[in-house]
Design a protein around this motif. Structure first.
Motif, PDB file in Angstrom:
ATOM      1  N   GLU A 145       0.299   4.819  14.415  1.00  0.00           N
ATOM      2  CA  GLU A 145       1.054   4.781  15.676  1.00  0.00           C
ATOM      3  C   GLU A 145       2.220   3.964  14.881  1.00  0.00           C
ATOM      4  OE1 GLU A 145       1.207   4.801  18.452  1.00  0.00           O
ATOM      5  OE2 GLU A 145      -0.733   6.427  18.655  1.00  0.00           O
ATOM      6  N   ASN A 146       1.460   3.126  13.489  1.00  0.00           N
ATOM      7  CA  ASN A 146       2.555   2.264  12.954  1.00  0.00           C
ATOM      8  C   ASN A 146       3.557   3.110  12.044  1.00  0.00           C
ATOM      9  OD1 ASN A 146       1.594  -0.169  14.388  1.00  0.00           O
ATOM     10  ND2 ASN A 146       0.269  -0.372  12.527  1.00  0.00           N
ATOM     11  N   THR A 147       3.160   3.818  11.275  1.00  0.00           N
ATOM     12  CA  THR A 147       4.102   4.421  10.208  1.00  0.00           C
ATOM     13  C   THR A 147       3.863   6.389  11.326  1.00  0.00           C
ATOM     14  OG1 THR A 147       2.682   3.649   8.563  1.00  0.00           O
ATOM     15  CG2 THR A 147       4.024   5.254   8.150  1.00  0.00           C
ATOM     16  N   ILE A 148       3.601   6.596  10.344  1.00  0.00           N
ATOM     17  CA  ILE A 148       3.708   8.186  11.260  1.00  0.00           C
ATOM     18  C   ILE A 148       4.608   8.810  12.481  1.00  0.00           C
ATOM     19  CG2 ILE A 148       2.669  10.650  11.701  1.00  0.00           C
ATOM     20  CD1 ILE A 148       2.212   9.274   8.662  1.00  0.00           C
ATOM     21  N   ARG A 149       4.150   8.046  13.564  1.00  0.00           N
ATOM     22  CA  ARG A 149       4.830   8.384  14.477  1.00  0.00           C
ATOM     23  C   ARG A 149       6.332   7.744  14.733  1.00  0.00           C
ATOM     24  NH1 ARG A 149       2.462  10.393  18.809  1.00  0.00           N
ATOM     25  NH2 ARG A 149      -0.676   9.717  19.250  1.00  0.00           N
ATOM     26  N   VAL A 194      11.521  12.975   4.688  1.00  0.00           N
ATOM     27  CA  VAL A 194      11.541  11.145   5.439  1.00  0.00           C
ATOM     28  C   VAL A 194      10.658  10.375   5.238  1.00  0.00           C
ATOM     29  CG1 VAL A 194      11.759  10.342   7.969  1.00  0.00           C
ATOM     30  CG2 VAL A 194      12.596  12.630   7.803  1.00  0.00           C
ATOM     31  N   LEU A 195       9.349  10.741   5.626  1.00  0.00           N
ATOM     32  CA  LEU A 195       8.251  10.082   4.905  1.00  0.00           C
ATOM     33  C   LEU A 195       7.155  10.568   4.057  1.00  0.00           C
ATOM     34  CD1 LEU A 195       6.577   6.966   5.120  1.00  0.00           C
ATOM     35  CD2 LEU A 195       5.824   8.505   7.771  1.00  0.00           C
ATOM     36  N   ARG A 196       7.015   9.747   2.648  1.00  0.00           N
ATOM     37  CA  ARG A 196       5.332  10.488   2.281  1.00  0.00           C
ATOM     38  C   ARG A 196       4.428   9.716   2.778  1.00  0.00           C
ATOM     39  NH1 ARG A 196       4.304   9.375  -3.987  1.00  0.00           N
ATOM     40  NH2 ARG A 196       2.718  10.619  -4.029  1.00  0.00           N
ATOM     41  N   PHE A 197       3.318   9.587   3.136  1.00  0.00           N
ATOM     42  CA  PHE A 197       2.015   9.439   3.182  1.00  0.00           C
ATOM     43  C   PHE A 197       1.212   8.942   2.475  1.00  0.00           C
ATOM     44  CE2 PHE A 197      -1.767   6.985   5.133  1.00  0.00           C
ATOM     45  CZ  PHE A 197      -1.033   6.466   5.445  1.00  0.00           C
ATOM     46  N   ALA A 198       0.296   8.922   1.275  1.00  0.00           N
ATOM     47  CA  ALA A 198      -1.264   9.304   0.922  1.00  0.00           C
ATOM     48  C   ALA A 198      -1.996   7.968   1.730  1.00  0.00           C
ATOM     49  CB  ALA A 198      -0.316   8.400  -0.657  1.00  0.00           C
ATOM     50  N   GLY A 199      -2.815   9.286   1.564  1.00  0.00           N
ATOM     51  CA  GLY A 199      -3.801   8.366   2.149  1.00  0.00           C
ATOM     52  C   GLY A 199      -4.002   8.521   3.710  1.00  0.00           C
ATOM     53  N   GLU A 208      -2.831  13.890   1.641  1.00  0.00           N
ATOM     54  CA  GLU A 208      -1.398  13.508   1.543  1.00  0.00           C
ATOM     55  C   GLU A 208      -0.663  14.004   2.504  1.00  0.00           C
ATOM     56  OE1 GLU A 208       1.743  12.066  -2.129  1.00  0.00           O
ATOM     57  OE2 GLU A 208      -0.319  11.809  -2.011  1.00  0.00           O
ATOM     58  N   THR A 209       0.621  13.155   3.393  1.00  0.00           N
ATOM     59  CA  THR A 209       1.298  13.895   4.446  1.00  0.00           C
ATOM     60  C   THR A 209       2.647  13.280   4.050  1.00  0.00           C
ATOM     61  OG1 THR A 209      -0.618  13.733   5.886  1.00  0.00           O
ATOM     62  CG2 THR A 209       0.969  14.255   6.766  1.00  0.00           C
ATOM     63  N   PHE A 210       3.511  14.776   4.761  1.00  0.00           N
ATOM     64  CA  PHE A 210       4.756  14.313   4.431  1.00  0.00           C
ATOM     65  C   PHE A 210       5.423  14.515   5.347  1.00  0.00           C
ATOM     66  CE2 PHE A 210       3.327  15.008   0.657  1.00  0.00           C
ATOM     67  CZ  PHE A 210       4.378  14.505  -0.281  1.00  0.00           C
ATOM     68  N   VAL A 211       6.092  13.628   6.110  1.00  0.00           N
ATOM     69  CA  VAL A 211       7.147  14.080   8.090  1.00  0.00           C
ATOM     70  C   VAL A 211       8.591  14.692   7.277  1.00  0.00           C
ATOM     71  CG1 VAL A 211       8.520  13.141   9.442  1.00  0.00           C
ATOM     72  CG2 VAL A 211       6.241  12.214   8.676  1.00  0.00           C
ATOM     73  N   ILE A 212       9.014  15.682   7.921  1.00  0.00           N
ATOM     74  CA  ILE A 212      10.054  16.588   7.272  1.00  0.00           C
ATOM     75  C   ILE A 212      11.016  16.834   8.546  1.00  0.00           C
ATOM     76  CG2 ILE A 212      10.456  19.067   6.063  1.00  0.00           C
ATOM     77  CD1 ILE A 212       8.618  17.221   5.010  1.00  0.00           C
ATOM     78  N   ASP A 213      12.103  16.645   8.751  1.00  0.00           N
ATOM     79  CA  ASP A 213      13.042  16.579   9.546  1.00  0.00           C
ATOM     80  C   ASP A 213      13.915  18.184   9.809  1.00  0.00           C
ATOM     81  OD1 ASP A 213      15.299  17.191   8.037  1.00  0.00           O
ATOM     82  OD2 ASP A 213      16.070  15.147   8.180  1.00  0.00           O
ATOM     83  N   GLY A 214      14.424  18.122  10.327  1.00  0.00           N
ATOM     84  CA  GLY A 214      15.199  19.678  10.833  1.00  0.00           C
ATOM     85  C   GLY A 214      15.648  20.074  10.366  1.00  0.00           C
ATOM     86  N   ASN A 260       0.839  -1.920   0.052  1.00  0.00           N
ATOM     87  CA  ASN A 260       0.057  -0.427  -0.016  1.00  0.00           C
ATOM     88  C   ASN A 260       0.514   1.505  -0.572  1.00  0.00           C
ATOM     89  OD1 ASN A 260      -2.637  -1.632   0.366  1.00  0.00           O
ATOM     90  ND2 ASN A 260      -2.369  -1.996   2.835  1.00  0.00           N
ATOM     91  N   GLU A 261       2.147   1.252   0.323  1.00  0.00           N
ATOM     92  CA  GLU A 261       2.732   2.623   0.784  1.00  0.00           C
ATOM     93  C   GLU A 261       3.216   2.549  -0.983  1.00  0.00           C
ATOM     94  OE1 GLU A 261       7.456   3.064   1.976  1.00  0.00           O
ATOM     95  OE2 GLU A 261       6.085   2.433   3.227  1.00  0.00           O
ATOM     96  N   LEU A 262       3.552   4.281  -1.251  1.00  0.00           N
ATOM     97  CA  LEU A 262       3.730   4.333  -3.235  1.00  0.00           C
ATOM     98  C   LEU A 262       4.950   5.304  -2.442  1.00  0.00           C
ATOM     99  CD1 LEU A 262       0.085   6.785  -3.188  1.00  0.00           C
ATOM    100  CD2 LEU A 262       1.152   4.292  -4.432  1.00  0.00           C
ATOM    101  N   PRO A 263       5.639   4.914  -3.252  1.00  0.00           N
ATOM    102  CA  PRO A 263       7.331   4.848  -3.034  1.00  0.00           C
ATOM    103  C   PRO A 263       7.762   6.497  -3.134  1.00  0.00           C
ATOM    104  CG  PRO A 263       7.120   4.069  -5.493  1.00  0.00           C
ATOM    105  CD  PRO A 263       5.882   3.422  -4.303  1.00  0.00           C
ATOM    106  N   SER A 264       8.177   6.759  -3.420  1.00  0.00           N
ATOM    107  CA  SER A 264       8.339   8.326  -3.104  1.00  0.00           C
ATOM    108  C   SER A 264      10.061   8.811  -3.762  1.00  0.00           C
ATOM    109  CB  SER A 264       8.313   9.248  -1.308  1.00  0.00           C
ATOM    110  OG  SER A 264       8.132  10.633  -2.482  1.00  0.00           O
ATOM    111  N   ALA A 265      10.957   9.692  -4.785  1.00  0.00           N
ATOM    112  CA  ALA A 265      12.053  10.123  -5.349  1.00  0.00           C
ATOM    113  C   ALA A 265      12.370  11.116  -4.473  1.00  0.00           C
ATOM    114  CB  ALA A 265      11.469  10.598  -6.741  1.00  0.00           C
ATOM    115  N   LEU A 266      11.746  11.887  -3.622  1.00  0.00           N
ATOM    116  CA  LEU A 266      11.894  12.808  -2.698  1.00  0.00           C
ATOM    117  C   LEU A 266      11.971  12.291  -1.224  1.00  0.00           C
ATOM    118  CD1 LEU A 266       8.922  15.649  -3.446  1.00  0.00           C
ATOM    119  CD2 LEU A 266      10.446  15.229  -4.354  1.00  0.00           C
TER     120      LEU A 266
END
Length: 175
Positions: free
Chosen positions: A164-168, A151-156, A140-146, A30-36
């Motif tokens: 709990e399993n992906t974003i945190r 760090v992560l792209r989550f679609a959905g 769609e949500t992106f986790v960005i570091d300092g 279910n995870e979409l790859p991200s070139a970013l």
């Protein structure tokens, strides 16, 4: 004698079967790859939405973990994830909202009804920023570091399980 054209359907079927097997062996189908992922977040190109603060490139490159969340008032899954975004905001996670191809009045009404978890936000009325970020759709949500790296792209929608399993875990990795 077998003619080469008689083998074509068998070869095509074998090729599709091989691709299907490769796809099934992915760690998370279910995870979409991200070139970013691992790269600096693309430029922020938003216009103000309402009277609240607008975020920019400097905000993404500032210290601390932050999320960039694409959403729209017309998006039913955005309603599903909204309580989880509010929870993250209460926990002190900075969330920047990008309202995607929406009418400003509808977007502001959505936030008035459900609450505003965004530290700052802007509108991407044309979808230009979304293209640069490789957006498939909302939410769609992106986790960005300092350092401003993705760090992560989550679609959905961010459900409790996804939270709990992906974003945190991504937030922890970004720290």
């Amino acid at each position: 004698m077998v003619k080469p054209l008689m083998l074509a359907p068998v070869l095509v079927f074998a090729a599709f079967a091989a691709l299907a097997l490769v796809g099934l062996k992915r760690e998370n189908p279910n995870e979409l790859p991200s070139a970013l992922a691992g790269r600096t977040a693309p430029a922020v190109q938003v216009t103000p939405l309402g009277s609240g603060p607008v975020f920019g490139d400097d905000d993404l490159r500032a210290e601390g973990v932050k999320l960039v969340n694409y959403w729209a008032s017309w998006c039913a899954p955005c309603r599903v994830e909204h309580p989880n975004l509010e929870q993250l905001a209460r926990e002190g996670i900075t969330i920047y909202g990008v309202n995607y191809k929406d009418k400003p009045g509808n977007a502001l009404g959505f936030l008035a009804e459900l609450g505003n978890p965004y530290a700052a936000m802007g509108a991407d009325e044309s979808g230009r920023m979304a293209l640069d970020w490789g957006l498939y759709g909302v939410p769609e949500t992106f986790v960005i570091d300092g350092q401003g790296n993705i760090v992560l792209r989550f679609a959905g929608p961010i459900t409790e399980r996804v939270l709990e399993n992906t974003i945190r875990p991504a937030i922890e990795a970004a720290r």
